[in-house]
Design a protein around this motif. Sequence first.
Motif, PDB file in Angstrom:
ATOM      1  N   LEU A  83       0.704  -1.180  -0.103  1.00 54.91           N
ATOM      2  CA  LEU A  83       0.075  -0.159   0.260  1.00 54.91           C
ATOM      3  C   LEU A  83       0.824   1.180   0.143  1.00 54.91           C
ATOM      4  O   LEU A  83       0.390   2.337  -0.611  1.00 54.91           O
ATOM      5  CB  LEU A  83      -0.799   0.099   1.195  1.00 54.91           C
ATOM      6  CG  LEU A  83      -1.976  -1.119   1.238  1.00 54.91           C
ATOM      7  CD1 LEU A  83      -2.665  -1.036   2.592  1.00 54.91           C
ATOM      8  CD2 LEU A  83      -2.749  -1.082   0.007  1.00 54.91           C
ATOM      9  N   HIS A  84       2.238   1.268   0.638  1.00 57.45           N
ATOM     10  CA  HIS A  84       2.987   2.428   0.806  1.00 57.45           C
ATOM     11  C   HIS A  84       3.377   2.792  -0.636  1.00 57.45           C
ATOM     12  O   HIS A  84       3.256   3.884  -1.046  1.00 57.45           O
ATOM     13  CB  HIS A  84       3.906   1.861   1.664  1.00 57.45           C
ATOM     14  CG  HIS A  84       5.120   3.104   1.543  1.00 57.45           C
ATOM     15  ND1 HIS A  84       5.154   4.346   2.099  1.00 57.45           N
ATOM     16  CD2 HIS A  84       6.541   2.894   1.221  1.00 57.45           C
ATOM     17  CE1 HIS A  84       6.309   4.882   1.635  1.00 57.45           C
ATOM     18  NE2 HIS A  84       7.338   3.736   1.215  1.00 57.45           N
ATOM     19  N   LEU A  85       3.803   1.626  -1.180  1.00 62.55           N
ATOM     20  CA  LEU A  85       4.384   1.610  -2.849  1.00 62.55           C
ATOM     21  C   LEU A  85       3.220   2.246  -3.849  1.00 62.55           C
ATOM     22  O   LEU A  85       3.623   3.101  -4.731  1.00 62.55           O
ATOM     23  CB  LEU A  85       4.737   0.437  -3.191  1.00 62.55           C
ATOM     24  CG  LEU A  85       5.956  -0.305  -2.375  1.00 62.55           C
ATOM     25  CD1 LEU A  85       6.507  -1.592  -3.190  1.00 62.55           C
ATOM     26  CD2 LEU A  85       7.244   0.807  -2.541  1.00 62.55           C
ATOM     27  N   ILE A  86       1.946   1.712  -3.397  1.00 67.90           N
ATOM     28  CA  ILE A  86       0.915   2.351  -4.470  1.00 67.90           C
ATOM     29  C   ILE A  86       0.675   3.672  -3.957  1.00 67.90           C
ATOM     30  O   ILE A  86       0.523   4.710  -5.019  1.00 67.90           O
ATOM     31  CB  ILE A  86      -0.466   1.612  -3.985  1.00 67.90           C
ATOM     32  CG1 ILE A  86      -0.280   0.052  -4.608  1.00 67.90           C
ATOM     33  CG2 ILE A  86      -1.616   2.238  -4.588  1.00 67.90           C
ATOM     34  CD1 ILE A  86      -1.435  -0.639  -3.886  1.00 67.90           C
ATOM     35  N   ARG A  87       0.608   4.231  -2.803  1.00 70.75           N
ATOM     36  CA  ARG A  87       0.639   5.583  -2.637  1.00 70.75           C
ATOM     37  C   ARG A  87       1.653   6.636  -3.149  1.00 70.75           C
ATOM     38  O   ARG A  87       1.583   7.605  -3.680  1.00 70.75           O
ATOM     39  CB  ARG A  87       0.685   5.849  -0.982  1.00 70.75           C
ATOM     40  CG  ARG A  87       0.502   7.235  -0.546  1.00 70.75           C
ATOM     41  CD  ARG A  87       0.260   7.365   0.769  1.00 70.75           C
ATOM     42  NE  ARG A  87       1.398   6.828   1.499  1.00 70.75           N
ATOM     43  CZ  ARG A  87       1.560   6.714   3.059  1.00 70.75           C
ATOM     44  NH1 ARG A  87       0.580   6.986   3.731  1.00 70.75           N
ATOM     45  NH2 ARG A  87       2.638   6.307   3.529  1.00 70.75           N
ATOM     46  N   GLU A  88       2.963   5.862  -3.001  1.00 69.20           N
ATOM     47  CA  GLU A  88       4.182   6.681  -3.488  1.00 69.20           C
ATOM     48  C   GLU A  88       4.099   6.741  -5.032  1.00 69.20           C
ATOM     49  O   GLU A  88       4.326   7.719  -5.546  1.00 69.20           O
ATOM     50  CB  GLU A  88       5.402   5.806  -3.326  1.00 69.20           C
ATOM     51  CG  GLU A  88       5.856   5.810  -1.791  1.00 69.20           C
ATOM     52  CD  GLU A  88       6.132   7.402  -1.327  1.00 69.20           C
ATOM     53  OE1 GLU A  88       6.876   8.112  -1.993  1.00 69.20           O
ATOM     54  OE2 GLU A  88       5.694   7.766  -0.087  1.00 69.20           O
ATOM     55  N   GLU A  89       3.707   5.557  -5.797  1.00 68.64           N
ATOM     56  CA  GLU A  89       3.621   5.727  -7.267  1.00 68.64           C
ATOM     57  C   GLU A  89       2.588   6.664  -7.631  1.00 68.64           C
ATOM     58  O   GLU A  89       2.844   7.345  -8.593  1.00 68.64           O
ATOM     59  CB  GLU A  89       3.166   4.345  -7.829  1.00 68.64           C
ATOM     60  CG  GLU A  89       3.359   4.084  -9.147  1.00 68.64           C
ATOM     61  CD  GLU A  89       4.727   4.050  -9.849  1.00 68.64           C
ATOM     62  OE1 GLU A  89       4.808   4.660 -11.037  1.00 68.64           O
ATOM     63  OE2 GLU A  89       5.686   3.901  -9.024  1.00 68.64           O
ATOM     64  N   SER A  90       1.556   6.846  -7.110  1.00 68.19           N
ATOM     65  CA  SER A  90       0.361   7.469  -7.204  1.00 68.19           C
ATOM     66  C   SER A  90       0.544   9.043  -7.048  1.00 68.19           C
ATOM     67  O   SER A  90       0.148   9.780  -7.852  1.00 68.19           O
ATOM     68  CB  SER A  90      -1.014   7.211  -6.690  1.00 68.19           C
ATOM     69  OG  SER A  90      -1.271   5.963  -6.919  1.00 68.19           O
ATOM     70  N   LEU A  91       1.334   9.362  -6.024  1.00 69.81           N
ATOM     71  CA  LEU A  91       1.602  10.700  -5.789  1.00 69.81           C
ATOM     72  C   LEU A  91       2.691  11.295  -6.665  1.00 69.81           C
ATOM     73  O   LEU A  91       3.191  12.366  -6.313  1.00 69.81           O
ATOM     74  CB  LEU A  91       1.951  10.895  -3.932  1.00 69.81           C
ATOM     75  CG  LEU A  91       0.730  10.746  -3.155  1.00 69.81           C
ATOM     76  CD1 LEU A  91       1.485  10.625  -1.817  1.00 69.81           C
ATOM     77  CD2 LEU A  91      -0.263  11.599  -3.550  1.00 69.81           C
ATOM     78  N   LYS A  92       3.536  10.467  -7.271  1.00 66.69           N
ATOM     79  CA  LYS A  92       4.515  10.704  -8.183  1.00 66.69           C
ATOM     80  C   LYS A  92       3.857  11.610  -9.321  1.00 66.69           C
ATOM     81  O   LYS A  92       4.331  12.449 -10.106  1.00 66.69           O
ATOM     82  CB  LYS A  92       5.373   9.865  -8.767  1.00 66.69           C
ATOM     83  CG  LYS A  92       6.243   8.960  -7.889  1.00 66.69           C
ATOM     84  CD  LYS A  92       6.966   7.833  -8.618  1.00 66.69           C
ATOM     85  CE  LYS A  92       7.843   7.428  -7.374  1.00 66.69           C
ATOM     86  NZ  LYS A  92       8.873   6.181  -8.139  1.00 66.69           N
ATOM     87  N   LEU A  93       2.614  11.445  -9.702  1.00 68.71           N
ATOM     88  CA  LEU A  93       1.889  12.032 -10.606  1.00 68.71           C
ATOM     89  C   LEU A  93       1.445  13.417 -10.241  1.00 68.71           C
ATOM     90  O   LEU A  93       0.698  13.731  -9.246  1.00 68.71           O
ATOM     91  CB  LEU A  93       0.622  11.356 -10.983  1.00 68.71           C
ATOM     92  CG  LEU A  93       0.638   9.897 -11.340  1.00 68.71           C
ATOM     93  CD1 LEU A  93      -0.702   9.241 -11.573  1.00 68.71           C
ATOM     94  CD2 LEU A  93       1.432   9.776 -12.807  1.00 68.71           C
ATOM     95  N   GLU A  94       2.354  14.196 -10.871  1.00 65.20           N
ATOM     96  CA  GLU A  94       2.091  15.804 -10.536  1.00 65.20           C
ATOM     97  C   GLU A  94       0.857  16.551 -11.356  1.00 65.20           C
ATOM     98  O   GLU A  94       0.846  16.151 -12.582  1.00 65.20           O
ATOM     99  CB  GLU A  94       3.327  16.603 -10.789  1.00 65.20           C
ATOM    100  CG  GLU A  94       4.407  16.203 -10.113  1.00 65.20           C
ATOM    101  CD  GLU A  94       4.471  16.893  -8.759  1.00 65.20           C
ATOM    102  OE1 GLU A  94       3.492  17.635  -8.348  1.00 65.20           O
ATOM    103  OE2 GLU A  94       5.070  16.239  -7.516  1.00 65.20           O
ATOM    104  N   PRO A  95      -0.002  17.405 -10.354  1.00 65.82           N
ATOM    105  CA  PRO A  95      -1.014  17.707 -11.293  1.00 65.82           C
ATOM    106  C   PRO A  95      -0.539  19.084 -12.030  1.00 65.82           C
ATOM    107  O   PRO A  95       0.385  19.529 -11.849  1.00 65.82           O
ATOM    108  CB  PRO A  95      -2.180  18.200 -10.204  1.00 65.82           C
ATOM    109  CG  PRO A  95      -1.162  18.404  -8.896  1.00 65.82           C
ATOM    110  CD  PRO A  95      -0.133  17.259  -9.076  1.00 65.82           C
TER     111      PRO A  95
END
Length: 873
Positions: free
Chosen positions: A354-366
């Motif tokens: 779950l930590h890796l999922i969050r890290e990967e998703s938050l890499k997407l900059e708006p």
Amino acid sequence: MAKKQDLLELDIDKAFEERSIDEIIEIEKLLDAEIERKRNELRSMVGDRYKDVLAASDAIKSMKTISQLIVNSIEKVMSTCEEFINPVSTDIHTPLEVEKEQVDERTVIIQIRMAIFMNEQIWIAIDEENNLEATQYYLLAQHIHTGLSLSKNKYLDKIPLLHQIKSNLVVLRSRIFHKIVEKLESVDTSAQETSQNLNALLLLEKQTSSDLLSIFIEHRKTALNTVMHTSYSSVRMQISSMVKCLITTVRLLHDCFICSLNQQKGLIWQQLEEIVGGSSTTTLSKLQLPVTPLISYIPEVIRNFRPTFKYSVETETSLNDAETVLKSWLESTRKTLETGLEKSLELVTNVKGLHLIREESLKLEPPENWEQICKDSHLPENFDVWYCFFQNLITNSCQILISKKISLVSQEIQSYIKDRLNNISKDERSGTSLIWYTWKEEPSDVGKAEDAHSGLSMKHRGFSPTIVDLCYKLDTKYFEILEDVWQYLYGKEYGSNDDFSLVLKDYKFKRKYIDTPDTENHLQAECAETSLQLSNFIRDHINQNSDNLVTKSIICARFLQAATQLCPNFNKCCMFNNSTMDWSKICDTFNKTSHTLWLNWVQDIVKTTEKQCEVLDDISLKNMLKVLGRWDEIEIQEQTDEKVFKSQIKVPLKPSLALSEIFANLNEELCCILPHTLPKLVHVQYIEDNVNVILRKYKQLSDKELNQKQALQLLFDVKYLTTFCIPRENVQLIELSQDICDKLRSRIDPFDLDVFYSYLQNNVKKAVIQSQIMFGCLLPSPGQLSCLGVSEKLNEQDQNPSILALSVPSSTTWFPLLPVSAPSQKLSGTPSKNIKESTQKPKATLKKSQDSASMMRQSAASLFGGLTNDWFS
């Protein structure tokens, strides 16, 4: 004539030296003849073997010639056509001077050719994925067919192909619509492309702006579902794609419907104005028409055609209702993700995932202007796709994983405890004694680390290898839990020294770990609940299995005691943010369960004591001679007016041998269990329950017919037992003892009792003070003997501390006292503060070069050096 072989091997230089010119000429002719013969042989061989190749070569040469002739003929035809076209006027505004009937016929012909041509252009635009142009061409083609339908039927009836062309438009419209939907539902697309497709849809369906917004939202929902149900290599990539899709949706909504960068209106309305506005170009001018003299016959209504749409400023401003549409979209998207991601999140088996999922998703900059986009789009303040749609799902999934892991840990620990209890070692099965373990010298007794869970550190606490192993198993499981959740909670590996408080000062990182407090509380609550279940399991398991009940009870009781001391990771899981409430509750529950299990051992000893007390029932003279010790002979004087009378009396000096034996057995059982490791309440209850059994036996004896000597000895025993073992706060035992003493005093002559009683009391005090050396473990508290003046004697010896201080209790619990004989007046010890000062544990280190004898000496030294306050607390 030279032979053929000679010709092949002929040396030319030598031939010119040895032969004449005529001979050289002859040899040359022979060589020419030989070469020609070889050529003929080669031609014959090639003709036979490569006949097809030669034929193909000839055919290729022929094709080359024919192709050149064809090209020349085509060029000639084109040249002739140009000569015919040049004299003709191509001015599209000046129709040919022909008759009216011919004009109508040619007008119909050019429209039919335009209809065919438009179908081709629509297909080309579709293949190039330019749906807006394809839509405009479709509308023009439809306009052309409408014009043809108004023409004279006598021309149309001659062209049946026209009906097929018109029916193809239906297919083309469906194809265009399919392409538009496909583009609108793509995960990642540009605002320019989306606005073009929306405009194409607007022109095809004649939608209002509000309807168009709703349609756009529905297609983006479909795009999200497409991502959700597409197979990915990992859940992390799937959720990352979903986040990207939702960010794209918000960006497209803003750029297409509301505004684009610094423009005042969205791209849809900008493009629509360019298509349907008064200054927009005609649709026909966007096409490159084929060169033909019939172009001049295209009707003006087709030349000037452009798509129509009721466009106004009100069309744009009606988007103020977008807030309602977006609110509905937010709610529906949350529900969709909640149900759609349920199975996907079940595939994530640990919190690190779950930590890796969050890290990967938050890499997407708006986008850079994200805040303005959200404000213009009527989205909530500080709106973020991850925190709005996914954070709660990830948090819930994290808590579910934690609950599953802790439940699994509980099951594994319970199973492990069962196995260890069913496979108790021979030493542990032999009884409750820990002497085999505590007093066994081992090289590992003295460890380099003071807090090592081995050696004397465990022996002086009474934690056997089984207890240490159970605690290690428990702590290891909770370490695995902490190692799994630590990165999710704090963004670092468990055990790292990074300061999480510094990270929290950054709002971005603080929001990233926004669910950390809730997750900590959940982990803490789950660990607390599981710990209580473990306590209940142990209690129930012991009660249901009577085999080796006492041994199992002691092992489990010590395990519950040790779990709160030897399991730092277990403690960490139950005490986040210095919240000690759950940990205190766990400790209290473990202590209560441990106390309950210790009572099984106490009850077993009580039963043994009841059997040992049966020896007191025999009060025959023969038996009394065996159990009575030497009495104290005291000379008393009585002075009258005339003279002084001297006489001797005898009073008991020691408790009876039977009582001493019972005391010795009780003390031995207590020493085997290591009394300093026993909880205070259990220690006191052990003493009180056994004393109660002994007193009730003496109560039975007091009801029998006793002579005066028997009564004196029994009175001495009861007084001794009361003074030594019964706490002053135990009113019930005190009253029982007082009743027994009253009955025994009634068996003694009142005059003799008056004379003997003070001496008997003094002997009781002496016996008690002397007995504390051997039976000090049976004292319920350090202040038990304060009424005998022991504390004053302790103060007198403050200046002369000695090893004898170990024979006097200095705190609330005990360890086996050293069997040191000494006069009664020197039995008292120094206060506890002096003991602490004189028994500080030295830091011992072992060198590899030491022999075993040296190691044994150090182990013994460490034992006495380790007698710090822990032995008394």
